[in-house]
Enzyme design. Structure first.
Site, PDB file in Angstrom:
ATOM      1  CB  THR A   1       6.210  32.722  26.242  1.00 58.81           C
ATOM      2  OG1 THR A   1       6.957  33.942  26.261  1.00 58.81           O
ATOM      3  CG2 THR A   1       7.143  31.575  25.875  1.00 58.81           C
TER       4      THR A   1
ATOM      5  CE  LYS B   1      10.562  34.582  26.630  1.00 57.58           C
ATOM      6  NZ  LYS B   1       9.255  35.176  26.915  1.00 57.58           N
TER       7      LYS B   1
ATOM      8  CE  LYS C   1       3.865  29.992  29.951  1.00 60.14           C
ATOM      9  NZ  LYS C   1       4.086  30.938  28.806  1.00 60.14           N
TER      10      LYS C   1
END
Length: 294
Positions: free
Chosen positions: A99, A174, A242
């Site tokens: 990701t 995502k 993150k």
């Protein structure tokens, strides 16, 4: 392309190791690379080739799967010294299942296209359970024909494989996913805190809610963590923070307010500062429990 694909897998963390194990068990010719080489030993004993560098892992491979922590790590493993890009050739496919930044993804794809290789950004959702069971949801950006060439391989890893658009679209999807689950984790934590503080039977309450509009993967799979105040690793809280950073940066560029995601990011940053970053992301319930005096 089919099970005869020669596959390289780069990154054997909580998710990557389980995914690589599934590929090996499915009979693919597999090479692996991990910064901490000891994590690759078991795969080596079961027939995978353990490479010393990303370039060695990728050389002569049809597909290179990347599953590392962040944008900088993808850049390093692909384009750093002895990077996997050195082993790519015409017709190779890079599938980045990390990701990372959508903008960086488009730049990486352009770089590998110079040698005739293709790039799919295919981040996943489903946690370590989904990685182990092969039930991940895979959000794929890139050329639809390239995705079709590697679909059988991806079916080893995921039960839902969706082409969401051109390169970069997988990473944007995502980001949306991580924003939505951030809010869901927060809402489940708050609702459960209310129930616990009132003294009701929480097992019965969760069972009742699961069959209605409040039902969700998070309520089903993570409510026990929140009620018991124990957070065994499924998806690391530090990594989710993150991911939210990526989503918030994208939102700032587009002028989209994400107040709830920003709040959860603040909670997670505080928890990381207190040493809880390696717990499951459901540990956001710690904040709500503390505020409620539980």
């Amino acid at each position: 392309m089919s099970e005869h694909l020669r596959v390289a897998f780069l990154g054997l963390g909580t998710m990557g190791l389980r995914m690589a194990e599934r590929i090996r068990a499915a009979g693919y010719d597999l090479s692996v690379y991990n910064r901490t080489a000891s994590k690759a030993e078991a795969l080596g004993r079961h027939g995978a080739f353990v490479a010393a560098t990303p370039s060695e892992a990728s050389r002569g491979r049809d597909v290179v799967i990347v599953m590392v922590s962040d944008t900088a790590d993808v850049g390093q493993v692909m384009f750093g010294p002895d990077g996997a890009a050195e082993g790519l050739g015409a017709g190779s496919v890079v599938i980045d299942m990390s990701t990372i930044s959508p903008t960086a993804t488009r730049g990486f794809a352009a770089r590998v296209s110079e040698v005739g290789a293709d790039w799919l950004d295919a981040p996943v959702s489903g946690g370590s359970e989904g990685a182990e069971q092969g039930t991940l949801s895979i959000m794929a950006g890139g050329d639809a024909e390239v995705l079709a060439r590697v679909r059988l391989l991806l079916e080893v890893l995921g039960s839902t494989i969706t082409h969401v658009g051109p390169v970069g679209a997988g990473q944007v999807t995502k980001a949306v996913n991580q924003v939505i689950i951030a809010g869901t984790y927060a809402a489940v934590a708050e609702g459960l805190a209310l129930g616990m503080k009132s003294g009701i039977d929480m097992e019965a309450a969760v069972s009742a809610m699961a069959g209605g509009a409040a039902g969700s993967w998070i309520l089903d799979r993570r409510s026990a963590n929140m009620i018991g105040n124990e957070y065994p690793l499924g998806f690391r809280l530090e990594l989710h923070r993150k991911d939210l950073g990526i989503a918030l940066a994208e939102a700032r560029d587009l002028g989209v307010p994400l107040a709830l995601a920003a709040l959860v990011e603040q909670w997670e940053s505080g928890l990381i500062g207190r040493g809880y970053g390696d717990e499951d992301v459901s540990a956001v319930a710690r904040v709500v429990r503390e505020q409620a005096g539980l």
